[in-house]
Scaffold this motif. Structure first.
Motif, mmCIF file in Angstrom:
data_model
loop_
_atom_site.group_PDB
_atom_site.id
_atom_site.type_symbol
_atom_site.label_atom_id
_atom_site.label_comp_id
_atom_site.label_asym_id
_atom_site.label_seq_id
_atom_site.Cartn_x
_atom_site.Cartn_y
_atom_site.Cartn_z
ATOM 1 N N GLN A 64 -4.563 -4.753 4.143
ATOM 2 C CA GLN A 64 -3.958 -3.420 4.099
ATOM 3 C C GLN A 64 -3.878 -2.898 2.669
ATOM 4 O O GLN A 64 -4.149 -1.720 2.416
ATOM 5 N N GLU A 65 -3.507 -3.779 1.738
ATOM 6 C CA GLU A 65 -3.440 -3.366 0.341
ATOM 7 C C GLU A 65 -4.826 -3.009 -0.193
ATOM 8 O O GLU A 65 -4.979 -2.047 -0.958
ATOM 9 N N LEU A 66 -5.847 -3.782 0.221
ATOM 10 C CA LEU A 66 -7.210 -3.486 -0.210
ATOM 11 C C LEU A 66 -7.673 -2.148 0.354
ATOM 12 O O LEU A 66 -8.314 -1.359 -0.347
ATOM 13 N N GLU A 67 -7.360 -1.881 1.612
ATOM 14 C CA GLU A 67 -7.735 -0.601 2.219
ATOM 15 C C GLU A 67 -7.058 0.557 1.501
ATOM 16 O O GLU A 67 -7.678 1.601 1.276
ATOM 17 N N ARG A 68 -5.777 0.381 1.132
ATOM 18 C CA ARG A 68 -5.091 1.438 0.386
ATOM 19 C C ARG A 68 -5.734 1.638 -0.988
ATOM 20 O O ARG A 68 -5.874 2.772 -1.471
ATOM 21 N N ALA A 69 -6.111 0.518 -1.628
ATOM 22 C CA ALA A 69 -6.768 0.621 -2.937
ATOM 23 C C ALA A 69 -8.120 1.326 -2.818
ATOM 24 O O ALA A 69 -8.493 2.139 -3.672
ATOM 25 N N GLN A 70 -8.867 1.020 -1.754
ATOM 26 C CA GLN A 70 -10.163 1.672 -1.542
ATOM 27 C C GLN A 70 -9.983 3.166 -1.306
ATOM 28 O O GLN A 70 -10.759 3.985 -1.808
#
Length: 316
Positions: free
Chosen positions: A81-87
């Motif tokens: 989820q954090e990676l998706e938000r960063a992307q």
């Protein structure tokens, strides 16, 4: 292995030991890990903060591991989820950057990069940022390494192939998925990514490396046009796995292509051309697209000019 979820080696070792033992106190665990008790307790506190370990409710001073399937699954989900938000944030920033670049002043359209390390780093950024296509003119020097999922077109100077091991090295770097052509002379080293940014060196061999990076501008359009001109006149090249080189004869339109060109230049529509030649509409459109790729142009108007210049339409 668990560094991706924020654990260092000691914390991972402590968690693995707890999973294997079921439960352990600080002294036993420290002895098993070969660590001081203070460091072992710090590792356990870190595991506790991540939901991977907890004090035993049955016995004070003992620690138990949280079930890996549940605890690690939750951490991995959170990381995703954090990676998706960063992307998503990166995509928004990229859009803002493109919007700003479209309105930026002339000095902001170019960037001068000085020094070998800085030039190499900036080139890596340009290649990694490409999403659709990278076009490169290669003289002596490093060859851009293709990124997966990105189309590459490369023109190499013939002298590169004559260097000891040059063909084998080129084959190893570029691979079969890259379209390669060879030219007797390449005017300059050049890399253009997605037609939105390009890089060209400003200094010759022996001097401190200096490169110019151009963003969307007339300069970048000129660099792209230079590549297309060299690409159009270069010969296709096949590179075998052992470095064998085979230059293909310059491709040209067949008789049906020439008939289609002649009728289009006479003002007929694709549908009318198909009826005249007993071809399907999609076949006509596919052949026209192939002719545009062969000519290295993007519009039918350019194709007509190219056909006249090359003498294609005078041969029917």
């Amino acid at each position: 292995m668990l560094a991706a979820i924020g654990l260092d080696e000691r914390q991972e070792a402590a968690y693995r030991a707890l999973v294997a033992l079921g439960a352990a106190d600080v002294t036993d665990l420290a002895h098993r890990l070969g660590l001081p008790e203070a460091e072992t307790e710090r590792a356990l506190r870190r595991l506790e903060s991540r939901g991977l370990a907890a004090g035993s409710p049955a016995r004070a001073g003992r620690w138990v591991a949280a079930p890996p399937g549940v605890a690690l699954g939750a951490l991995l989900t959170r990381q995703r989820q954090e990676l998706e938000r960063a992307q998503a944030a990166a995509a928004r920033l990229a859009e803002e950057y493109r919007a700003e670049a479209a309105e930026c002043a002339v000095p902001d359209l170019v960037e001068v990069v000085t020094g070998a390390a800085a030039v190499e780093h900036r080139l890596d950024q340009l290649l990694l940022g490409a999403r659709r296509e990278v076009c490169a003119l290669v003289t002596r020097g490093p060859v851009p390494v293709p990124e997966p999922g990105v189309a590459y077109r490369v023109v190499v100077e013939r002298e590169v192939l004559s260097l000891p091991g040059g063909a084998a090295a080129l084959s190893a770097v570029l691979g079969d998925e890259v379209r390669v052509r060879v030219a007797d002379r390449v005017p300059a080293r050049l890399v253009v990514a997605d037609r939105s940014s390009g890089m060209v060196p400003l200094t010759g061999p022996g001097a401190e490396p200096v490169a110019l990076v151009a963003r969307a501008s007339g300069l970048l359009e000129s660099l792209s046009a230079l590549f297309e001109a060299v690409w159009r006149d270069a010969l296709p090249l096949r590179l075998g796995t052992g470095g064998e080189v085979a230059e293909e004869a310059a491709a040209g339109p067949d008789a049906t292509d020439l008939e289609i060109l002649s009728l289009l230049l006479a003002g007929l529509t694709d549908a009318s051309v198909g009826k005249q030649l007993d071809l399907g509409l999609r076949t006509v459109q596919r052949r026209v697209k192939g002719l545009m790729e062969l000519a290295g142009v993007t519009t039918r108007l350019q194709l007509g000019w190219h056909a006249r210049e090359r003498g294609w339409v005078t041969r029917v």
